[in-house]
Design a protein around this motif. Structure first.
Motif, PDB file in Angstrom:
ATOM      1  N   LEU A 141      37.036  10.852   3.659  1.00  0.00           N
ATOM      2  CA  LEU A 141      37.893  10.346   4.734  1.00  0.00           C
ATOM      3  C   LEU A 141      37.129   9.490   5.739  1.00  0.00           C
ATOM      4  N   GLN A 142      35.879   9.167   5.434  1.00  0.00           N
ATOM      5  CA  GLN A 142      35.071   8.424   6.394  1.00  0.00           C
ATOM      6  C   GLN A 142      35.611   7.021   6.646  1.00  0.00           C
ATOM      7  N   ASP A 143      36.269   6.420   5.656  1.00  0.00           N
ATOM      8  CA  ASP A 143      36.743   5.042   5.794  1.00  0.00           C
ATOM      9  C   ASP A 143      38.189   4.963   6.279  1.00  0.00           C
ATOM     10  N   TYR A 144      38.790   6.090   6.606  1.00  0.00           N
ATOM     11  CA  TYR A 144      40.168   6.091   7.080  1.00  0.00           C
ATOM     12  C   TYR A 144      40.210   5.736   8.570  1.00  0.00           C
ATOM     13  N   TYR A 145      41.299   5.077   8.955  1.00  0.00           N
ATOM     14  CA  TYR A 145      41.588   4.856  10.370  1.00  0.00           C
ATOM     15  C   TYR A 145      42.567   5.924  10.847  1.00  0.00           C
ATOM     16  N   VAL A 146      42.433   6.326  12.094  1.00  0.00           N
ATOM     17  CA  VAL A 146      43.364   7.263  12.718  1.00  0.00           C
ATOM     18  C   VAL A 146      44.121   6.519  13.808  1.00  0.00           C
ATOM     19  N   VAL A 147      45.437   6.423  13.660  1.00  0.00           N
ATOM     20  CA  VAL A 147      46.301   5.763  14.642  1.00  0.00           C
ATOM     21  C   VAL A 147      47.023   6.853  15.423  1.00  0.00           C
ATOM     22  N   ASP A 207      44.600   9.212  29.189  1.00  0.00           N
ATOM     23  CA  ASP A 207      43.895   9.604  30.404  1.00  0.00           C
ATOM     24  C   ASP A 207      42.443   9.141  30.345  1.00  0.00           C
ATOM     25  N   ALA A 208      41.743   9.304  31.460  1.00  0.00           N
ATOM     26  CA  ALA A 208      40.391   8.747  31.584  1.00  0.00           C
ATOM     27  C   ALA A 208      39.414   9.416  30.635  1.00  0.00           C
ATOM     28  N   GLN A 209      39.555  10.737  30.434  1.00  0.00           N
ATOM     29  CA  GLN A 209      38.621  11.448  29.570  1.00  0.00           C
ATOM     30  C   GLN A 209      38.766  11.016  28.119  1.00  0.00           C
ATOM     31  N   VAL A 210      39.998  10.889  27.665  1.00  0.00           N
ATOM     32  CA  VAL A 210      40.229  10.419  26.298  1.00  0.00           C
ATOM     33  C   VAL A 210      39.745   8.978  26.144  1.00  0.00           C
ATOM     34  N   ARG A 211      39.959   8.161  27.167  1.00  0.00           N
ATOM     35  CA  ARG A 211      39.525   6.763  27.093  1.00  0.00           C
ATOM     36  C   ARG A 211      38.004   6.672  26.950  1.00  0.00           C
ATOM     37  N   ARG A 212      37.277   7.522  27.702  1.00  0.00           N
ATOM     38  CA  ARG A 212      35.817   7.503  27.600  1.00  0.00           C
ATOM     39  C   ARG A 212      35.352   7.906  26.204  1.00  0.00           C
ATOM     40  N   VAL A 213      35.999   8.914  25.628  1.00  0.00           N
ATOM     41  CA  VAL A 213      35.599   9.371  24.297  1.00  0.00           C
ATOM     42  C   VAL A 213      35.882   8.301  23.258  1.00  0.00           C
ATOM     43  N   LEU A 214      37.043   7.649  23.359  1.00  0.00           N
ATOM     44  CA  LEU A 214      37.402   6.637  22.369  1.00  0.00           C
ATOM     45  C   LEU A 214      36.596   5.358  22.519  1.00  0.00           C
ATOM     46  N   GLN A 215      35.812   5.235  23.593  1.00  0.00           N
ATOM     47  CA  GLN A 215      34.928   4.082  23.735  1.00  0.00           C
ATOM     48  C   GLN A 215      33.570   4.312  23.082  1.00  0.00           C
ATOM     49  N   ILE A 216      33.324   5.555  22.641  1.00  0.00           N
ATOM     50  CA  ILE A 216      32.083   5.834  21.908  1.00  0.00           C
ATOM     51  C   ILE A 216      32.133   5.070  20.587  1.00  0.00           C
ATOM     52  N   PRO A 217      31.074   4.388  20.205  1.00  0.00           N
ATOM     53  CA  PRO A 217      31.123   3.567  18.968  1.00  0.00           C
ATOM     54  C   PRO A 217      31.558   4.347  17.739  1.00  0.00           C
ATOM     55  N   MET A 218      31.221   5.627  17.678  1.00  0.00           N
ATOM     56  CA  MET A 218      31.605   6.419  16.508  1.00  0.00           C
ATOM     57  C   MET A 218      33.112   6.481  16.324  1.00  0.00           C
ATOM     58  N   TRP A 219      33.860   6.506  17.453  1.00  0.00           N
ATOM     59  CA  TRP A 219      35.317   6.609  17.375  1.00  0.00           C
ATOM     60  C   TRP A 219      36.001   5.273  17.631  1.00  0.00           C
ATOM     61  N   SER A 220      35.407   4.397  18.411  1.00  0.00           N
ATOM     62  CA  SER A 220      36.097   3.152  18.769  1.00  0.00           C
ATOM     63  C   SER A 220      36.355   2.266  17.567  1.00  0.00           C
ATOM     64  N   GLN A 221      35.550   2.409  16.504  1.00  0.00           N
ATOM     65  CA  GLN A 221      35.709   1.560  15.336  1.00  0.00           C
ATOM     66  C   GLN A 221      36.791   2.049  14.382  1.00  0.00           C
ATOM     67  N   ARG A 222      37.241   3.297  14.531  1.00  0.00           N
ATOM     68  CA  ARG A 222      38.209   3.821  13.568  1.00  0.00           C
ATOM     69  C   ARG A 222      39.322   4.650  14.176  1.00  0.00           C
ATOM     70  N   VAL A 223      39.439   4.721  15.486  1.00  0.00           N
ATOM     71  CA  VAL A 223      40.535   5.430  16.152  1.00  0.00           C
ATOM     72  C   VAL A 223      41.270   4.429  17.034  1.00  0.00           C
ATOM     73  N   ILE A 224      42.574   4.306  16.832  1.00  0.00           N
ATOM     74  CA  ILE A 224      43.405   3.337  17.562  1.00  0.00           C
ATOM     75  C   ILE A 224      44.494   4.097  18.300  1.00  0.00           C
ATOM     76  N   TYR A 225      44.606   3.855  19.599  1.00  0.00           N
ATOM     77  CA  TYR A 225      45.588   4.552  20.436  1.00  0.00           C
ATOM     78  C   TYR A 225      46.769   3.630  20.708  1.00  0.00           C
ATOM     79  N   LEU A 226      47.966   4.092  20.370  1.00  0.00           N
ATOM     80  CA  LEU A 226      49.199   3.352  20.646  1.00  0.00           C
ATOM     81  C   LEU A 226      50.090   4.211  21.521  1.00  0.00           C
ATOM     82  N   GLN A 227      50.537   3.650  22.614  1.00  0.00           N
ATOM     83  CA  GLN A 227      51.485   4.358  23.473  1.00  0.00           C
ATOM     84  C   GLN A 227      52.898   4.045  22.993  1.00  0.00           C
ATOM     85  N   GLY A 228      53.601   5.065  22.589  1.00  0.00           N
ATOM     86  CA  GLY A 228      54.941   4.868  22.061  1.00  0.00           C
ATOM     87  C   GLY A 228      55.537   6.182  21.608  1.00  0.00           C
ATOM     88  N   SER A 229      56.774   6.132  21.179  1.00  0.00           N
ATOM     89  CA  SER A 229      57.511   7.317  20.766  1.00  0.00           C
ATOM     90  C   SER A 229      57.784   7.265  19.269  1.00  0.00           C
TER      91      SER A 229
END
Length: 779
Positions: free
Chosen positions: A221-227, A235-257
């Motif tokens: 699952l290393q090459d999978y993206y997580v949307v 929130d600010a804490q999640v934003r800081r974590v998702l800016q870490i290079p390990m996650w920023s390259q494969r985790v995408i945050y979408l605000q929606g329902s």
């Protein structure tokens, strides 16, 4: 030609002004497009009647603003025609670029025309001057010489200072809103790369990190993206974590329902490999949270019917609404089942937790990663450096996980093809140190956990086993097959030689297929059938698997009896004590969708009045646990309400494989009285009682028999799970457990915690060095 175009444009403008007239004529006249049309068209019409004015210069370059206005209208009409709603950013960028080009073009043409009376600038010189001026560089090599051109430059600079900042502000606002909502997941990426979608109502950092660490622990699952699709802003804490290079390259945050097809389309749900719908444990209203989860599951299934769906539900009564999902995990069912199994076999929940969570050795790089991301590692260096032997053992074995492999491709299990499951499990553990726990047939989705000795292993079976590492990474090499002669002596000979024999443990079937029991040479141990006289006494429920030198040590215990303890003739003590229970499925279930379980039941249901432990009735006069004179110790459950999940606590403790003599009375200490549906479901189980009271009240604890209890189960109260500070959700439970621990030090206390970091407070003593050392390790 110019006059004809001017006439057509003027008539069109007048017609549109007439059609859009709404009672205020000045509003139509003072519009900028109308004024520009008058300036550019009327002089051409006047020259028809007054030829002298044909040499008059008319600023036709101002038509670029009319072209800009027409382009905006065309783009808006196009978006309405194709029903495109995600066009705000495109429109704003188009407006900004067209405004900037119109300003530069107007300034170029105006300067070039006015400077005819001065420097006679070429069109390129005018372009150079405008670029240098608008970029605020100002070399000064080209300058206007006459006052009309200087006035035009001043006017254009003022217009640029007013118009452009407004356009940039609107563009920045839209960009920030787009960043908050996450934009779109690329269709090209969705078709070329694999991705999964995570739908949550609110995203907490603990939930996110647990999911990401477990999801990416698998190498495939290393090459999978997580949307991530979440209706709330990041929130600010999640934003800081998702800016870490390990996650920023494969985790995408979408605000929606998930209930909006537009947002599901943004997440490319129809191309996703799977969809996970999770709930937070700290929800104030768990029923409302389940309702939202159900709607999300329905919406996803409606939008992408072929997308595999993994759903977490909180309350068991809501589970049947999402039976269509590929995998459903009900938290309360699982939680209460684990609490009940802890009463039977301590640390069962710890074992299962370690198996389903990824454990890693905590070296220096992992320590840095843990501090950076806030993750908690199960296996750490402190456990290996501890002087306590059990802590070293725990730290070494906590890395065990469940893996799977095809039998014919396995070094561990390939030689057991055609043998029984228990034979393969026993000898694989003896030879390789791995624990075979289940199999899955090639044409079946269900996993058979410990199917027993009657299951014969096939080459196409998928074997599930517990080990420190998977077989592909182990140091074992494939060996040559055993000689056929030697293998025939150890092989399974079928029903003609021996019947299938098993040992029934209190947790279920732990069956060992005892093979050739004939006499062997003195070079190895032998196992022989015990004589018929060995059946005089009762055999124990749990028998260890031992390697013995001869058959004499087996004479005292009949391990090969096909009958379990409960199937033998009851003793006189059991008959006199009225322990003749029936075996069957509970006739009533408190909710739809509960799995039927074979249990010990009463022949007739108990009246509701007799279920109340602390109040006598016409059938008995007992008012506390001591008066009942139970032979076995009690199991007390302290809960806020008698929810449907509590039914799943009772069922494992009354399962048919539990010996009747080992059934413990169950007392439910409830803050609120149970409803009639719940009582109707539990009145068929033997020795199940309830009383209304509080764990904070010492009299209630004594009345329910805390001094005679084997286990005290403290369930987290829903009303205290939602706190202003997340980690304070366990405060009430921790204080209650500490109170019980100090008042009844010999009592075995089983509880649940929302946050694992709070585990160190369970037996916290400020001046006890040993407790402080344990707290440091648990932290």
């Amino acid at each position: 030609l110019k006059v004809s175009v001017a006439l057509i444009s003027l008539f069109e403008t007048l017609l549109l002004s007439y059609l859009s007239y709404k009672g205020n004529i000045w509003e139509q006249i003072l519009r900028i497009p109308f004024l520009l049309e008058i300036i550019n068209a009327v002089p051409f019409i006047i020259t028809i009647f007054w030829p002298v004015l044909r040499n008059l210069f008319i600023p036709v370059f101002l038509n670029c603003w009319l072209a800009k206005h027409a382009l905006e209208n065309m783009i808006n009409d196009l978006h309405r025609a194709i029903q495109r709603t995600q066009s705000a950013m495109f429109n704003q960028v188009l407006i900004l670029i067209s405004t900037l080009l119109c300003l530069i073009f107007t300034c170029i043409c105006g300067i070039q025309h006015l400077e005819r009376a001065g420097n006679r600038l070429t069109l390129f010189d005018s372009l150079y001057f405008c670029i240098v001026t608008f970029s605020t560089v100002g070399f000064g090599d080209v300058t206007p010489k006459i006052w009309p051109s200087k006035l035009l430059v001043v006017i254009m600079i003022c217009v640029a200072l007013v118009v452009l900042p407004i356009q940039f502000e609107q563009l920045a606002y839209l960009w920030m809103e787009r960043q908050k909502s996450g934009g779109n997941y690329s269709r090209h990426r969705a078709q070329t790369e694999k991705h999964v979608v995570l739908c949550v109502s609110s995203l907490k950092i603990d939930l996110l990190m647990d999911f990401l660490n477990e999801f990416y622990a698998h190498p495939r699952l290393q090459d999978y993206y997580v949307v991530i699709l979440c209706p709330t802003e990041m929130d600010a804490q999640v934003r800081r974590v998702l800016q870490i290079p390990m996650w920023s390259q494969r985790v995408i945050y979408l605000q929606g329902s998930a209930l909006k097809d537009q947002d599901l389309l943004r997440a490319k749900m129809d191309d996703a490999e799977a969809c996970f719908i999770l709930s937070s444990r700290c929800e104030v209203d768990r029923t409302a949270a389940d309702h939202q989860t159900i709607l999300r599951a329905w919406a996803v299934k409606d939008f992408a019917p072929n997308c595999p769906l993994y759903v977490q539900i909180l309350k068991p009564e809501n589970k049947f609404h999402i039976k269509f999902a590929d995998h459903v995990v009900c938290e309360e069912e699982f939680k209460y089942a684990m609490l009940a199994l802890n009463c039977i076999c301590p640390a069962t929940s710890t074992l299962i937790t370690l198996l389903v969570h990824t454990s890693r050795g905590q070296t220096a790089p992992w320590e840095a990663f843990r501090q950076l991301t806030g993750t908690k590692q199960t296996l750490n260096r402190e456990s290996q450096q501890s002087p306590e032997q059990w802590q070293k053992m725990y730290g070494r074995c906590s890395g065990n996980e469940v893996y799977h492999i095809n039998l014919e491709e396995s070094t561990f299990f390939a030689e057991y093809e055609g043998k029984s499951f228990t034979y393969a499990s026993f000898h694989a553990h003896k030879k390789f140190g791995v624990c075979l726990i289940g199999v899955r047939k090639e044409d079946n989705k269900n996993i058979l956990l410990n199917p027993g000795p009657r299951y014969i292993m096939s080459s196409t079976d998928i074997c599930f086993y517990i080990n420190i590492t998977k077989e592909e990474n182990s140091a074992f090499k494939k060996q040559e097959k055993h000689r056929k002669n030697h293998e025939s002596k150890l092989s399974y000979h079928g029903a003609s030689r021996l019947p299938v024999h098993s040992i029934i443990a209190s947790m279920g079937t732990v069956a060992i297929d005892l093979q050739d029991t004939g006499c062997r040479t003195s070079s190895g141990p032998t196992l022989a059938l015990p004589s018929e006289g060995g059946k005089e006494g009762r055999r124990p429920s749990i028998a260890p698997v031992l390697e013995v030198a001869d058959s004499s040590s087996l004479q005292t215990c009949d391990l090969l009896s096909d009958q379990s303890e409960d199937e033998t003739t009851p003793s006189d003590d059991e008959v006199s004590a009225g322990l003749e229970y029936a075996k069957g499925y509970p006739p009533y279930s408190p909710y739809i969708g509960s799995s039927p379980t074979f249990c010990h039941l009463l022949h007739e249901k108990v009246p509701f009045c007799c279920l109340r432990l602390d109040k006598g009735c016409q059938h008995n006069y007992y008012e506390d646990a001591k008066a009942y004179g139970f032979k076995n110790k009690l199991i007390i459950v302290a809960a806020e309400t008698a929810g449907n999940g509590l039914y799943n606590f009772i069922v494992p403790l009354r399962a048919y494989y539990r010996p009747k003599k080992e059934l413990n009375p169950i007392v439910l200490l409830l803050d609120n009285p149970p409803d009639m549906h719940f009582l109707d479901a539990i009145c068929w189980f033997p020795m199940v009682y309830y009383m209304v009271g509080s764990i904070d009240n010492l009299d209630d604890l004594l009345r329910c028999g805390v001094t005679f209890a084997a286990d005290m189960v403290v369930v987290d109260k829903e009303s205290t799970m939602s706190a202003e500070e997340d980690y304070m959700a366990d405060a009430k439970t921790i204080v209650n457990v500490q109170t019980l621990f100090r008042l009844f030090s010999s009592l075995s206390i089983i509880t649940e915690l929302t946050h694992p970091a709070n585990m160190r407070f369970m037996q916290f003593r400020a001046k006890d060095c040993y407790s402080l050392a344990l707290s440091k390790l648990e932290k």
